[in-house]
Design an enzyme around this catalytic site. Structure first.
Site, PDB file in Angstrom:
ATOM      1  N   LYS A  55       4.969   0.590   8.962  1.00  0.00           N
ATOM      2  CA  LYS A  55       5.040   1.905   8.333  1.00  0.00           C
ATOM      3  C   LYS A  55       4.489   2.987   9.253  1.00  0.00           C
ATOM      4  O   LYS A  55       4.998   4.095   9.292  1.00  0.00           O
ATOM      5  CB  LYS A  55       4.269   1.884   7.006  1.00  0.00           C
ATOM      6  CG  LYS A  55       5.041   1.201   5.898  1.00  0.00           C
ATOM      7  CD  LYS A  55       4.260   1.160   4.602  1.00  0.00           C
ATOM      8  CE  LYS A  55       3.235   0.075   4.639  1.00  0.00           C
ATOM      9  NZ  LYS A  55       2.546  -0.128   3.354  1.00  0.00           N
ATOM     10  N   GLU A  77       0.870  -1.168   0.000  1.00  0.00           N
ATOM     11  CA  GLU A  77       0.000   0.000   0.000  1.00  0.00           C
ATOM     12  C   GLU A  77       0.915   1.228   0.000  1.00  0.00           C
ATOM     13  O   GLU A  77       1.818   1.326   0.839  1.00  0.00           O
ATOM     14  CB  GLU A  77      -0.899   0.010   1.243  1.00  0.00           C
ATOM     15  CG  GLU A  77      -1.814   1.212   1.200  1.00  0.00           C
ATOM     16  CD  GLU A  77      -2.805   1.289   2.351  1.00  0.00           C
ATOM     17  OE1 GLU A  77      -2.786   0.412   3.236  1.00  0.00           O
ATOM     18  OE2 GLU A  77      -3.591   2.254   2.357  1.00  0.00           O
ATOM     19  N   ARG A  97       5.764 -13.140   9.011  1.00  0.00           N
ATOM     20  CA  ARG A  97       6.414 -11.869   8.703  1.00  0.00           C
ATOM     21  C   ARG A  97       7.758 -11.801   9.400  1.00  0.00           C
ATOM     22  O   ARG A  97       8.025 -12.519  10.366  1.00  0.00           O
ATOM     23  CB  ARG A  97       5.531 -10.704   9.103  1.00  0.00           C
ATOM     24  CG  ARG A  97       5.299 -10.570  10.593  1.00  0.00           C
ATOM     25  CD  ARG A  97       4.172  -9.600  10.919  1.00  0.00           C
ATOM     26  NE  ARG A  97       4.444  -8.238  10.518  1.00  0.00           N
ATOM     27  CZ  ARG A  97       3.757  -7.583   9.567  1.00  0.00           C
ATOM     28  NH1 ARG A  97       2.769  -8.149   8.929  1.00  0.00           N
ATOM     29  NH2 ARG A  97       4.053  -6.347   9.272  1.00  0.00           N
TER      30      ARG A  97
END
Ligand code: ATP
Ligand code: MG
Length: 606
Positions: free
Chosen positions: A321, A46, A311
């Protein structure tokens, strides 16, 4: 948090030539079964921030699988949330991916010709947007762009209408708060929305009016009609579209309704002919919805399949982020590309090579278990790579002056220095010994402890590539501080001279004080003092390392005046350094990428 099995060991297992893991096994099985004719993966960030090293793991996995299977991987902006996204992020993401997979063939680069929407060719029955980019390649560069989920808004709208027509979606009038309340909880079934039994005609009409801008934000949503009692809350009539009157960085004001991640993602995968949609473990619970949506629309095979992996969590850093944005906004760091940031741009600016990150991704591998990766694994990859690649240079960062009393002022003695012992092809260069040289303050002690083999009053040490020197006199200033060492240079111990083979216990680095060029050196250290900055809910800002940046003035051998931004060197005995990308032309600013050894290992008590 559980520590991953791959924490650092002195004899790190060497990386297998062809990586193998459970995802690659699935891909191979699918290829063997003839399920699809081309392996297609995607990397779907994104554009709401810069990419970090966790994304690098995903990039290496997705692009790596495409490369190994002669398939392809699309770089796709997952841009369905107009308010948090920006072109700055789109551009940085593209630059970071290019850098990370640099040297790999164009067809795995994951870009498409700018503006391409439909091509004559198809892939898995869908228009192949990227065919020209895949086969045409080299010249392209500047007219390639990533894929955008927002380019599919018209098709996605059509898919939503189809769901409505099939009685599988409805327009819901509940407010966001009511929607949450009606959803129930994992141990408690949800409650049906009063809007759930609208007719197809009414739903179509309302949905089209949502699209034409008739209703304010939050007034209505489009929801899938699945099962409000499902034990999986993601299947409790999930929202597919919401109203957002906002300008989108890629589609402008064309839309005021935006699809939700779950709806847009599986269908964007489908439209691109993606075969394996690889994501992190949090999405495992979304997989039934992913499959439900594709199944409900009766789409042509092959359908994409979602596969989840753990992850990356890395010691001494935060990896989201949102939190990295907080560090930027609050001025804790100088920007997204601050060399202390775990972002790809920060690591690049720090001097890390892309191959080191790819090697790191291979070494940590892919699993189904969340763990914490020891930052030493990353640091070892960075060091090993730079050890092979970086030219050696001489630099002194905490200087003390040495006067070589038997060398005349103005005299200069040429000495041959090895550029990189790991790479004989890199050859040698000349460094000049002069009457005055700088050495490190650390390399002299007036009253040394046992086993100190460097310079002391009356003692000897070798100046690397030059000769052995003996300290005859210590000069002090009025305060008693040592300001100068007067030494004798035994020129018969130079290479090619009769006493070249004479041994002393230590060799130190030096630079000519008359010829050296000044530089600013930024010594970076870890951003956090704790391996798990957020352990037990702690605020990560409470464990910032106050010494994560130290700036010193240094003297460099003159050849470094010609360094180009981004160029990397080993300053002998000090570490690896990189000329900062924005170092002004008339001055030299070097970033320390990493020290030669892990100085933290001993302080951690391991
Ligand atoms: P963040 O929480 O940092 O914002 P994200 O998952 O929201 O990360 P996206 O831009 O949605 O970021 O991620 C793009 C891709 O990168 C996704 O497929 C995601 O699964 C993957 N990814 C993100 N973080 C990691 C990580 N730490 N380790 C491995 N893959 C990751
Ligand atoms: Mg996200």
């Amino acid at each position: 948090m559980m520590r991953a099995a791959h924490s650092i060991m002195s004899d790190m297992p060497s990386t297998p030539a062809v990586p193998s893991d459970f995802i690659r096994d699935i891909v191979s099985e699918d290829a063997a079964s003839g399920r699809h004719r081309l392996v297609v993966t995607r990397f779907p960030p994104e554009p709401n921030g810069y990419l970090h090293i966790g994304h690098a793991k995903s990039i290496c996995l997705n692009f790596g699988i495409a490369r190994e299977n002669n398939g392809r991987c699309n770089l796709r902006m997952d841009d369905t949330n107009p308010t948090k996204e920006d072109v700055e992020y789109v551009e940085s993401i593209q630059a970071d991916v290019r850098w990370l997979v640099s040297g790999w063939a164009d067809h795995v680069l994951g870009l498409k010709p700018r503006g391409a929407h439909a091509e004559a060719s198809t892939i898995h029955g869908r228009p192949d947007h990227s065919i020209a980019a895949i086969r045409g390649s080299e010249a392209a560069g500047h007219d390639l762009e990533p894929f955008f989920a927002s380019d599919y808004f018209p098709q996605l709208f059509g898919f939503a209408e189809r769901l409505i027509e099939k009685g599988l979606a409805y327009v819901c009038d509940l407010s966001p708060e009511e929607t949450d309340r009606y959803r129930g909880a994992p141990d408690r079934p949800g409650q049906e929305s009063p809007s759930r039994h609208r007719t197809v005609a009414e739903n179509l009409d309302l949905f089209r009016r949502m699209r034409s801008g008739e209703f304010p934000d939050g007034a209505r949503t489009l929801r899938a009609k699945i099962d409000m009692a499902s034990p999986n809350v993601w299947l409790r009539d999930p929202i597919l579209y919401r109203i957002r009157h906002a300008t989108h960085h890629h589609t402008g004001d064309a839309w005021c309704i935006y699809p939700m991640y779950d709806f847009a993602h599986c269908l964007s995968d489908y439209l691109e002919g993606v075969t394996h949609s690889i994501c992190t473990l949090e999405f495992e619970v979304h997989r039934p919805l992913y499959d439900w949506l594709l199944g409900a629309l009766d789409l042509a095979r092959p359908l994409p399949r979602q596969i989840e992996f753990a992850r990356l969590n890395l010691g001494y850093t935060v990896m989201s982020k949102r939190k990295l944005l907080q560090l930027v906004n609050e001025g804790v760091v100088t920007g997204w590309d601050d060399p202390r940031m775990p972002t790809i741009s920060g690591l690049r600016r720090r001097g890390v090579l892309p191959g080191s990150l790819r090697e790191f991704a291979l070494q940590i591998g892919v699993t189904k278990f969340n763990g914490l990766t020891d930052v030493a694994v990353l640091e070892k990859c960075i060091r090993d790579d730079l050890n092979r690649a970086a030219l050696r240079r001489l630099a002194v960062i905490q200087p003390i002056k040495v006067v070589l009393t038997n060398i005349a002022p103005g005299e200069s003695i040429a000495c041959e220095a090895t550029n990189n012992p790991e790479d004989p092809a890199s050859g040698t260069r000349t460094v000049h010994l002069t009457r005055e040289v700088w050495i490190e303050q650390d390399d002299f002690m007036e009253v040394p402890p046992p086993k100190y083999f460097r310079l002391r009053p009356g003692g000897e040490v070798r100046l690397k590539y030059a000769c052995i020197i003996r300290c005859d006199e210590v000069v002090r200033d009025a305060t008693g501080a040592v300001v100068e060492l007067r030494c004798f240079a035994d020129l018969t111990t130079r290479t090619g001279q009769p006493n070249a083979g004479r041994k002393v216990k230590a060799a130190i680095h030096w630079v000519s004080a008359t010829l050296a060029v000044p530089a600013t050196i930024r010594l970076y250290d870890r951003l956090f003092t704790e391996e798990e900055p957020e352990k037990d809910g702690r605020d990560f800002k409470s464990v910032l390392n106050p010494h994560s940046l130290r700036v010193v003035q240094a003297w460099l051998e003159p050849s470094l005046a010609g360094a180009t931004p981004g160029e990397r060197f080993q300053f002998e005995r000090l570490g690896y350094f990189c000329l900062d990308a924005s170092s002004p032309p008339q001055s030299l600013v070097f970033n320390r990428t990493i020290a030669l050894k892990d100085s933290w290992a001993k302080t951690k008590g391991e």
